[in-house]
Design a protein around this motif. Structure first.
Motif, PDB file in Angstrom:
ATOM      1  N   LYS A  53      54.431  -4.696 -16.513  1.00 26.75           N
ATOM      2  CA  LYS A  53      55.790  -3.818 -16.432  1.00 26.75           C
ATOM      3  C   LYS A  53      55.409  -2.391 -17.099  1.00 26.75           C
ATOM      4  CE  LYS A  53      58.350  -7.651 -15.795  1.00 26.75           C
ATOM      5  NZ  LYS A  53      58.743  -8.004 -14.173  1.00 26.75           N
ATOM      6  N   HIS A  54      55.821  -1.711 -16.464  1.00 23.24           N
ATOM      7  CA  HIS A  54      55.774  -0.156 -17.018  1.00 23.24           C
ATOM      8  C   HIS A  54      56.967   0.632 -16.582  1.00 23.24           C
ATOM      9  CE1 HIS A  54      54.015   0.856 -13.155  1.00 23.24           C
ATOM     10  NE2 HIS A  54      54.553   1.898 -13.376  1.00 23.24           N
ATOM     11  N   ILE A  55      57.283   1.581 -17.319  1.00 26.74           N
ATOM     12  CA  ILE A  55      58.035   2.743 -17.111  1.00 26.74           C
ATOM     13  C   ILE A  55      57.401   4.040 -17.210  1.00 26.74           C
ATOM     14  CG2 ILE A  55      60.411   4.067 -17.724  1.00 26.74           C
ATOM     15  CD1 ILE A  55      61.396   1.247 -18.627  1.00 26.74           C
ATOM     16  N   GLY A  56      57.347   5.062 -16.404  1.00 28.83           N
ATOM     17  CA  GLY A  56      56.523   6.269 -16.324  1.00 28.83           C
ATOM     18  C   GLY A  56      57.123   7.097 -17.466  1.00 28.83           C
ATOM     19  N   LEU A  57      56.366   7.693 -17.766  1.00 31.64           N
ATOM     20  CA  LEU A  57      56.654   8.875 -18.663  1.00 31.64           C
ATOM     21  C   LEU A  57      55.950  10.008 -18.311  1.00 31.64           C
ATOM     22  CD1 LEU A  57      56.434   6.960 -22.193  1.00 31.64           C
ATOM     23  CD2 LEU A  57      58.364   7.640 -20.983  1.00 31.64           C
ATOM     24  N   THR A  58      56.743  11.028 -18.475  1.00 35.54           N
ATOM     25  CA  THR A  58      56.057  12.466 -18.235  1.00 35.54           C
ATOM     26  C   THR A  58      55.735  13.293 -19.520  1.00 35.54           C
ATOM     27  OG1 THR A  58      58.112  13.564 -18.110  1.00 35.54           O
ATOM     28  CG2 THR A  58      57.427  12.726 -15.910  1.00 35.54           C
ATOM     29  N   TYR A  59      55.052  14.316 -19.370  1.00 34.83           N
ATOM     30  CA  TYR A  59      55.018  15.092 -20.503  1.00 34.83           C
ATOM     31  C   TYR A  59      55.972  15.626 -21.264  1.00 34.83           C
ATOM     32  CZ  TYR A  59      52.612  18.263 -23.701  1.00 34.83           C
ATOM     33  OH  TYR A  59      52.161  19.166 -24.713  1.00 34.83           O
ATOM     34  N   THR A  60      56.988  15.877 -20.441  1.00 36.16           N
ATOM     35  CA  THR A  60      58.070  16.356 -21.294  1.00 36.16           C
ATOM     36  C   THR A  60      58.884  15.346 -22.142  1.00 36.16           C
ATOM     37  OG1 THR A  60      59.412  15.828 -19.205  1.00 36.16           O
ATOM     38  CG2 THR A  60      58.696  18.182 -19.317  1.00 36.16           C
ATOM     39  N   ASP A  61      58.807  14.160 -21.650  1.00 32.93           N
ATOM     40  CA  ASP A  61      59.264  13.056 -22.601  1.00 32.93           C
ATOM     41  C   ASP A  61      58.473  13.147 -23.751  1.00 32.93           C
ATOM     42  OD1 ASP A  61      61.154  12.064 -20.583  1.00 32.93           O
ATOM     43  OD2 ASP A  61      59.594  10.905 -19.569  1.00 32.93           O
ATOM     44  N   LEU A  62      57.451  13.200 -23.816  1.00 30.27           N
ATOM     45  CA  LEU A  62      56.668  13.239 -25.021  1.00 30.27           C
ATOM     46  C   LEU A  62      56.664  14.459 -25.898  1.00 30.27           C
ATOM     47  CD1 LEU A  62      53.012  11.870 -23.786  1.00 30.27           C
ATOM     48  CD2 LEU A  62      54.676  10.623 -25.074  1.00 30.27           C
ATOM     49  N   GLU A  63      57.033  15.717 -25.205  1.00 29.11           N
ATOM     50  CA  GLU A  63      57.475  16.921 -25.780  1.00 29.11           C
ATOM     51  C   GLU A  63      58.748  16.456 -26.519  1.00 29.11           C
ATOM     52  OE1 GLU A  63      57.486  19.665 -22.841  1.00 29.11           O
ATOM     53  OE2 GLU A  63      55.709  20.593 -23.344  1.00 29.11           O
ATOM     54  N   LYS A  67      64.948   3.878 -21.723  1.00 31.91           N
ATOM     55  CA  LYS A  67      63.803   3.365 -21.068  1.00 31.91           C
ATOM     56  C   LYS A  67      63.113   2.174 -21.734  1.00 31.91           C
ATOM     57  CE  LYS A  67      62.272   7.808 -18.952  1.00 31.91           C
ATOM     58  NZ  LYS A  67      61.099   8.585 -18.893  1.00 31.91           N
ATOM     59  N   MET A  68      63.303   2.216 -22.865  1.00 29.41           N
ATOM     60  CA  MET A  68      62.543   0.959 -23.706  1.00 29.41           C
ATOM     61  C   MET A  68      63.688  -0.188 -23.435  1.00 29.41           C
ATOM     62  SD  MET A  68      59.763   1.692 -24.694  1.00 29.41           S
ATOM     63  CE  MET A  68      59.569   2.751 -23.280  1.00 29.41           C
ATOM     64  N   ALA A  69      64.750   0.156 -23.533  1.00 31.41           N
ATOM     65  CA  ALA A  69      65.925  -1.100 -23.409  1.00 31.41           C
ATOM     66  C   ALA A  69      65.862  -1.627 -21.816  1.00 31.41           C
ATOM     67  CB  ALA A  69      67.393  -0.466 -23.582  1.00 31.41           C
ATOM     68  N   ALA A  70      65.563  -0.990 -21.148  1.00 31.76           N
ATOM     69  CA  ALA A  70      65.284  -1.335 -19.418  1.00 31.76           C
ATOM     70  C   ALA A  70      63.987  -2.221 -19.646  1.00 31.76           C
ATOM     71  CB  ALA A  70      65.327  -0.084 -18.327  1.00 31.76           C
ATOM     72  N   LEU A  71      63.154  -1.754 -20.231  1.00 36.86           N
ATOM     73  CA  LEU A  71      61.727  -2.414 -20.320  1.00 36.86           C
ATOM     74  C   LEU A  71      61.856  -3.860 -20.972  1.00 36.86           C
ATOM     75  CD1 LEU A  71      58.617  -2.461 -19.382  1.00 36.86           C
ATOM     76  CD2 LEU A  71      58.304  -1.255 -21.336  1.00 36.86           C
TER      77      LEU A  71
END
Length: 163
Positions: free
Chosen positions: A82-92, A109-113
């Motif tokens: 299972k995964h949820i994609g994260l973009t660089y802007t999420d990390l920023e 995102k973590m609640a959905a996962l």
């Protein structure tokens, strides 16, 4: 570039913390890591043997009641990802651990996962051999309802651990 990796690793650990806090079924499961898991020999589709924690029954009164320590095991097939994609802007957005813990998007995102992981775990409970009653029949009386606590009593499941 190495500083970016440290940030990514720190945020990933924070995501894992948020994920674990959102789990419901996952909190009811054994979560110790095995030496087998993560080993280069283990791959998707392989079967992993996990130990079940021992179960004990609390006794009342002054009389000593001896109980054997019975530790079982179960086979688990590594077949889901299972995964949820994260973009660089999420990390920023998550420049620090505190920012990540308070970020509504990252928490969502973590609640959905966590919900997907819990649903996968709950689907596995359908294979448990302790079901009572007739499949498809509705519980429409107290007699039907109390068959399950009776079955749990037969299996010596402590009442404090029932969910």
């Amino acid at each position: 570039m190495s500083n970016q990796f440290k940030l990514t690793q720190k945020v990933a650990n924070t995501f894992l913390l948020i994920l674990k806090n959102n789990l419901v079924m996952g909190k009811l499961s054994e979560s110790k890591f095995s030496d087998e898991f993560g080993n280069k020999r283990m791959q998707i589709g392989d079967t992993l043997t996990v130990r079940r924690p021992p179960a004990f029954v609390v006794s009342d009164g002054p009389a000593f009641v001896n109980q054997d320590v019975d530790v079982g095991s179960a086979q688990i097939k590594i077949d889901q990802q299972k995964h949820i994609g994260l973009t660089y802007t999420d990390l920023e957005r998550a420049l620090s651990v505190d920012d990540a813990l308070e970020d509504a998007v990252l928490n969502a995102k973590m609640a959905a996962l966590a919900q997907q992981i819990d649903m996968s775990g709950m689907r596995k409970t359908l294979k448990f051999a302790s079901w009572v009653g007739t499949p498809g029949q509705k519980i429409d009386s107290a007699t039907d309802f109390f068959k399950m606590p009776e079955r749990l009593d037969e299996f010596a499941v402590p009442q404090s651990d029932r969910n």
